[in-house]
Motif scaffolding. Structure first.
Motif, PDB file in Angstrom:
ATOM      1  N   LEU A 181       0.758  -1.205  -0.102  1.00  0.00           N
ATOM      2  CA  LEU A 181       0.032  -0.076   0.207  1.00  0.00           C
ATOM      3  C   LEU A 181       0.622   1.274   0.081  1.00  0.00           C
ATOM      4  O   LEU A 181       0.756   2.368  -0.820  1.00  0.00           O
ATOM      5  CB  LEU A 181      -0.943   0.014   1.017  1.00  0.00           C
ATOM      6  CG  LEU A 181      -2.074  -1.215   1.093  1.00  0.00           C
ATOM      7  CD1 LEU A 181      -2.785  -1.014   2.417  1.00  0.00           C
ATOM      8  CD2 LEU A 181      -2.904  -0.855   0.011  1.00  0.00           C
ATOM      9  N   TYR A 182       1.927   1.190   0.638  1.00  0.00           N
ATOM     10  CA  TYR A 182       2.716   2.387   0.956  1.00  0.00           C
ATOM     11  C   TYR A 182       3.547   2.508  -0.325  1.00  0.00           C
ATOM     12  O   TYR A 182       3.979   3.729  -0.966  1.00  0.00           O
ATOM     13  CB  TYR A 182       3.684   2.179   2.056  1.00  0.00           C
ATOM     14  CG  TYR A 182       3.051   2.250   3.502  1.00  0.00           C
ATOM     15  CD1 TYR A 182       2.553   3.545   3.824  1.00  0.00           C
ATOM     16  CD2 TYR A 182       2.948   1.170   4.333  1.00  0.00           C
ATOM     17  CE1 TYR A 182       2.057   3.618   5.067  1.00  0.00           C
ATOM     18  CE2 TYR A 182       2.443   1.119   5.440  1.00  0.00           C
ATOM     19  CZ  TYR A 182       2.099   2.494   5.755  1.00  0.00           C
ATOM     20  OH  TYR A 182       1.401   2.525   7.111  1.00  0.00           O
ATOM     21  N   GLU A 183       3.994   1.537  -1.012  1.00  0.00           N
ATOM     22  CA  GLU A 183       4.785   1.542  -2.136  1.00  0.00           C
ATOM     23  C   GLU A 183       3.913   2.163  -3.348  1.00  0.00           C
ATOM     24  O   GLU A 183       4.300   3.138  -3.997  1.00  0.00           O
ATOM     25  CB  GLU A 183       5.003   0.151  -2.641  1.00  0.00           C
ATOM     26  CG  GLU A 183       6.555  -0.204  -1.961  1.00  0.00           C
ATOM     27  CD  GLU A 183       6.356  -1.830  -2.044  1.00  0.00           C
ATOM     28  OE1 GLU A 183       6.102  -2.309  -2.955  1.00  0.00           O
ATOM     29  OE2 GLU A 183       7.344  -2.406  -1.114  1.00  0.00           O
ATOM     30  N   ALA A 184       2.735   1.753  -3.405  1.00  0.00           N
ATOM     31  CA  ALA A 184       1.842   2.210  -4.345  1.00  0.00           C
ATOM     32  C   ALA A 184       1.421   3.551  -4.081  1.00  0.00           C
ATOM     33  O   ALA A 184       1.522   4.546  -4.962  1.00  0.00           O
ATOM     34  CB  ALA A 184       0.178   1.496  -4.443  1.00  0.00           C
ATOM     35  N   GLY A 242       2.859   9.561  -5.542  1.00  0.00           N
ATOM     36  CA  GLY A 242       3.420  10.574  -4.998  1.00  0.00           C
ATOM     37  C   GLY A 242       3.007  11.168  -3.614  1.00  0.00           C
ATOM     38  O   GLY A 242       2.963  12.479  -3.429  1.00  0.00           O
ATOM     39  N   ALA A 243       2.455  10.305  -2.633  1.00  0.00           N
ATOM     40  CA  ALA A 243       1.830  10.630  -1.473  1.00  0.00           C
ATOM     41  C   ALA A 243       3.180  10.898  -0.595  1.00  0.00           C
ATOM     42  O   ALA A 243       4.045   9.897  -0.450  1.00  0.00           O
ATOM     43  CB  ALA A 243       0.996   9.573  -0.993  1.00  0.00           C
ATOM     44  N   GLN A 280       0.596  12.380   4.434  1.00  0.00           N
ATOM     45  CA  GLN A 280      -0.372  12.033   3.502  1.00  0.00           C
ATOM     46  C   GLN A 280      -0.488  10.426   3.608  1.00  0.00           C
ATOM     47  O   GLN A 280      -1.795   9.948   4.034  1.00  0.00           O
ATOM     48  CB  GLN A 280      -0.223  12.171   2.232  1.00  0.00           C
ATOM     49  CG  GLN A 280      -0.573  13.650   1.849  1.00  0.00           C
ATOM     50  CD  GLN A 280      -0.211  14.140   0.518  1.00  0.00           C
ATOM     51  OE1 GLN A 280       0.325  13.442  -0.005  1.00  0.00           O
ATOM     52  NE2 GLN A 280      -1.041  15.148  -0.035  1.00  0.00           N
ATOM     53  N   GLN A 281       0.513   9.914   3.668  1.00  0.00           N
ATOM     54  CA  GLN A 281       0.624   8.364   3.862  1.00  0.00           C
ATOM     55  C   GLN A 281       0.012   7.870   5.179  1.00  0.00           C
ATOM     56  O   GLN A 281      -0.821   6.995   5.372  1.00  0.00           O
ATOM     57  CB  GLN A 281       1.887   7.577   3.910  1.00  0.00           C
ATOM     58  CG  GLN A 281       2.728   7.864   2.433  1.00  0.00           C
ATOM     59  CD  GLN A 281       4.085   7.067   2.393  1.00  0.00           C
ATOM     60  OE1 GLN A 281       4.433   6.536   3.496  1.00  0.00           O
ATOM     61  NE2 GLN A 281       4.468   7.296   1.220  1.00  0.00           N
TER      62      GLN A 281
END
Lengths: 307, 421
Positions: free
Chosen positions: A199-202, A207-208, A212-213
């Motif tokens: 999820l983080y990679e995506a 560009g988050a 924001q993450q």
């Protein structure tokens, strides 16, 4: 022939004992006995005493709704203690959870000392509820205590009795509670680890940035854990007793008089067990209502998985 | 079959053993106290067991826990046979018929009271019976830091009036910075003051004072706050209430958190001196009052009572008789529970007492006894609530959040409510 009958009986007994339902009941017996005799029976009794004049020394006398009427008409400390308890629970629990989450986020990073950090931060949860720490707290925040001495070294002259001042005393108890963030922290930590890295990679590809993450991925996925922690800690917050009982005894001027301390005083210092039982049932209703409210609103803010 | 027979014979043996134990008399004894008291009392029980074969089960607790334990035991009909009792609670137990009337045993001579003054026996008489035997006497006292006063050149004397005492408090504060613990949380001081005004705090299970007396009492604190020498709630908030070791007379690091005196029971002098810093000598005098002679009294420091539910009333009485009248036992107890009530015992152990205890005995006998009035009756049911409220009121006054007038009104209103229930 005799022996064959007894043999068959024995076998039947064994079969009966080995049936799932029977074996299960037998194995859970220690728990069931404890539940019935130390929880259900006392609860039913206290439910009865709540409607009685009962001073423990003399047999209970039926008094109808007198105890409940007294609570709302004659007992000024009832509302005061309720107010203090609600304030304590609503301030200390969110603070503690925020703190626990922050520390959990930091400890998520792997370094060689992670294990030691985790143990060190968990330590206050183990010792924080103890009488020794309560007494330590009492001395630390006295007029001539450690805290003022440290302030003095930093050049701030302070003669405040932190626990003796109406506006600061409750905050000292809240501080003690926030300090015991360890168990919530561990729960946060384990659920943080379960958030899939993909999820983080995506998100990074999209560009988050970090903050924001956190708000778009971490926090929503943590809501089930936050919910669990919130319910458990709130119940604990409503039932807080030992900090106030040992450190302040409700002083100064009842500004730290927790509901359960008030109940204890009525029951075991003035020996009004009937009235104390009534207080206990009202608390049960309040906790029940509050927990029910949390569960009802759950679907609006807790992520339950799926789409 | 074989198994069954083994089982039954085992059961039989166990029953026999039980009856063997039952045959030997066994008493349950309970008291509250400190380590010194626990050790000496246990030594006396052991001695009694050696002499008579009667065995004991003991329950010892701190004062607060003691009453919780006792109340729970009484709910289950399991009160100890012999139990230490206090003026604060005995009336409640008598009202609920939980204690044994000792009058028949005094009449039969099983409980020998020949050497005990009638006035002392009277302290245990309630509802037309003798429900507690006073086992020691003491009095209220103002314990003070003698060294501090000497260094500051301040003189005090016994039987000070309220005005004289407050002048001393002011002087001590000006010269040394030490404040005064004006009986903060000392319940009996309230009654002591109102007796001096001619009105006991409780009369016939009701409040015996009016607005005027209550206002006088709370006015003392109000004045002390205005003059700056009252040791108030902010200091007491960080101390363990009731602890001798943390009493502000002996504990603290600066004069502003300490008191030059402590209102307490006379027999606490020894414990307090033990807790005092090296080089500080303590002494005792009478409490201040608008009229010290009207206020003063010899108190029953504690009773021994016997539970109405006891299975062994005769043996319980025999033990009680031994406890009060045996010189040998009291040479072990050494007046720790107060001055022995038996004059014979008192004389016999006088030489064995340590100097501090001798000071206390001399104080009670020479200062209090000649200058005292009738001892107050045990506190009525509901008194603990009144005292708790009064503590709160004093606390609020010490923060300047309440006037003496309002405090007095709150007390009277609440007391009327408490005693009308």
């Amino acid at each position: 022939m005799n022996s064959s009958v007894s043999h068959r009986q024995k076998r039947n007994l064994r079969e009966w004992l080995c049936r799932d339902s029977v074996a299960g009941v037998i194995c859970t017996m220690p728990f069931i006995i404890g539940l019935v005799f130390f929880l259900i029976v006392p609860m039913l009794l206290s439910g009865y005493y709540a409607f009685c004049d009962y001073n423990i020394l003399a047999p209970a006398k039926w008094a109808g709704l007198k105890n409940f009427a007294r609570m709302f008409t004659a007992d000024t400390k009832f509302f005061k203690s309720l107010e203090v308890t609600l304030f304590y629970a609503f301030v200390s629990v969110p603070l503690r959870l925020t703190f626990a989450l922050a520390v959990a986020m930091i400890l998520l990073r792997n370094s060689r000392l992670t294990g030691i950090y985790r143990a060190a931060y968990y330590l206050p949860s183990i010792i924080g509820g103890s009488v020794a720490v309560a007494i330590l707290w009492k001395r630390m925040f006295a007029i001539d205590g450690t805290f003022n001495a440290v302030l003095g070294m930093l050049g701030i002259e302070s003669r405040t009795a932190w626990l003796g001042n109406v506006s600061t005393a409750i905050w000292m108890l809240i501080l003690l509670s926030v300090w015991q963030f360890g168990s919530s922290m561990l729960i946060f930590l384990s659920s943080l680890k379960q958030i899939p890295q993909t999820l983080y990679e995506a998100a990074r590809v999209d560009g988050a940035i970090g903050i924001q993450q956190f708000f778009r991925i971490t926090l929503p996925l943590l809501t089930p854990t936050i919910f669990f922690n919130l319910v458990m800690q709130m119940i604990n917050g409503f039932l807080a007793f030992s900090q106030s009982y040992i450190i302040t005894q409700g002083k100064p001027m009842n500004s730290t008089l927790f509901y359960v301390v008030h109940m204890y005083q009525q029951g075991f210092e003035f020996f009004k067990a009937g009235y104390a039982s009534a207080l206990a049932w009202i608390m049960l209703l309040i906790i029940g209502a509050f927990t029910g409210f949390l569960f009802l609103t759950k679907r609006y803010w807790v992520y339950e998985g799926g789409a | 079959m074989k198994k069954a027979s083994v089982f039954f014979s085992l059961l039989l043996v166990m029953c026999l053993m039980c009856t063997a134990v039952m045959a030997e008399t066994h008493l349950n004894v309970a008291w509250w106290g400190n380590q010194v008291r626990n050790d000496s009392t246990q030594a006396v029980l052991d001695l009694y067991t050696k002499e008579t074969g009667t065995t004991f089960d003991v329950t010892m607790n701190s004062f607060g826990d003691y009453w919780t334990t006792l109340a729970t035991a009484s709910a289950g009909g399991q009160l100890p046979d012999v139990l230490q009792h206090s003026t604060a609670y005995i009336q409640q137990y008598v009202d609920n018929n939980l204690l044994l009337d000792l009058t028949p045993y005094v009449e039969s001579g099983a409980l020998d009271t020949a050497n005990i003054g009638e006035n002392i026996l009277d302290l245990g008489r309630m509802n037309g019976g003798l429900y507690g035997l006073c086992v020691g006497t003491n009095s209220m006292a103002c314990l003070y830091n003698k060294t501090l006063l000497k260094e500051a050149g301040i003189e005090i004397h016994d039987l000070m009036t309220m005005d004289e005492f407050m002048a001393v408090c002011r002087e001590v504060y000006e010269k040394t910075g030490y404040k005064t613990d004006l009986g903060y949380g000392t319940e009996s001081f309230f009654n002591y003051v109102t007796r001096g005004l001619g009105k006991p705090l409780f009369v016939d299970g009701k409040l015996g004072i009016g607005q005027e007396e209550a206002e006088y009492f709370y006015g003392l604190y109000e004045k002390a706050v205005q003059e700056g020498w009252l040791l108030g709630g902010d200091v007491f908030a960080s101390l363990v209430a009731g602890s001798v070791e943390q009493n502000p007379m002996v504990y603290g690091s600066s004069p502003e958190t300490m008191s030059w005196c402590a209102f307490n029971w006379s027999n606490q002098l020894k414990a307090m001196q033990a807790a005092a810093p090296e080089g500080v000598e303590l002494a005792l005098t009478t409490l201040p009052s608008p009229d010290p002679v009207k206020s003063g009294f010899v108190a029953c420091s504690m009773y021994f009572s016997i539970a109405a539910s006891t299975a062994n009333p005769d043996e319980s009485v025999r033990f009680l008789n031994y406890f009060v009248n045996s010189v040998e036992a009291n040479k072990i107890l050494l007046a720790e529970r107060g001055i022995p009530v038996s004059s014979v015992v008192g004389e016999a152990i006088a030489g064995d007492l340590d100097p501090l205890t001798q000071t206390v005995v001399a104080f009670v006998n020479n200062v209090v006894v000649p200058n005292s009035s009738e001892t107050p009756k045990p506190d009525p049911d509901g008194a603990s609530e009144i005292f708790a409220l009064s503590r709160e009121l004093v606390e609020q006054i010490s923060y300047g959040a309440l006037s003496a007038k309002d405090a007095a009104k709150t007390l009277i209103d609440t007391a009327n409510d408490v005693f009308s229930r």
